[in-house]
Design a protein around this motif. Structure first.
Motif: not given
Length: 250
Positions: A44-57, A104-109
């Protein structure tokens, strides 16, 4: 490896190597060997990419916790859990700061799963009569302190230079949530109680007996609900027990 997975792996590596923990989508695309449309299509965008990196972490962090079988001593599991949390932060400082960023406005699962694992360990401690607070409140106290210490250690290493800071804060927080006999036992990092302090320790034990008993009864009833109680009665009893275990103490 799929294009999406390659972009994610490259982004995570660039975050880890970055001096300030930030990366540009252009740098990610160049390192992954893809065009910008591919990145935007998957994230989607940079925020979506970083959100995915956070989930990965978070998934990397939780991998050891998911595979861990509960030990015989839930208190030791909680001590070890605090220490492994801090170790992960120290080994992945940029990723850890990003994982706990207000951006990161929405906490990852996976972050919510981490909190559930902590609460479950505290639930076991309550079932053993070792907790003086309800597991949910104890989890909030421990998690906020654990994250706070870890963030200070990775964000201000020049100030927080004493390697014992994490253990000292851990033991101080655990003294608040566990019964006095737990923290006076060997292996806690807490010195033994001199005879001159015996009366004070006894008073502390007396003070914690009621909240610890309430927390234990609440935990046991959740494990095996009492069939004689109606749903309304069960909810009322739970509220009363939570009040008894969580009431502020002088």
């Amino acid at each position: 490896m799929s294009t999406k997975a390659r972009i994610l792996e490259v982004a995570a590596a660039l975050v880890a190597e970055s001096p300030d923990g930030d990366v540009s989508t252009r740098a990610v695309c160049e390192a992954a060997g893809v065009g910008a449309p591919a990145l935007y299509r998957h994230f989607g965008d940079k925020e979506g990419l970083l959100s995915a990196v956070v989930d990965h972490g978070w998934d990397r962090y939780l991998a050891t916790k998911r595979d861990r079988a509960p030990g015989t001593d839930p208190v030791q599991d909680l001590r070890d859990g605090w220490d492994t949390h801090v170790e992960f932060a120290l080994h992945n400082p940029n990723l850890y700061r990003l994982m706990n960023s207000p951006a990161m406005r929405t906490p990852p699962a996976a972050a919510l799963e981490s909190h559930r694992i902590l609460t479950a360990d505290l639930q076991r401690a309550a079932e053993h009569g070792k907790l003086r607070l309800a597991p949910e409140l104890a989890a909030q106290i421990i998690m906020s302190a654990n994250v706070g210490v870890a963030l200070m250690l990775v964000s201000r290493p020049a100030t927080f230079t004493d390697v014992s800071v994490s253990r000292r804060v851990r033991d101080a927080v655990h003294t608040m949530v566990f019964t006095p006999d737990v923290m006076a036992s060997p292996g806690t990092g807490t010195p033994g109680t001199p005879q001159a302090e015996a009366s004070g320790t006894a008073e502390a034990a007396d003070e914690s007996r009621l909240p610890a008993t309430a927390a234990r009864l609440n935990a046991l009833l959740r494990q095996a609900p009492a069939p004689v109680l109606s749903p309304a009665e069960d909810a009322l009893l739970t509220e009363w027990l939570n009040r008894l275990s969580n009431a502020p103490r002088s």
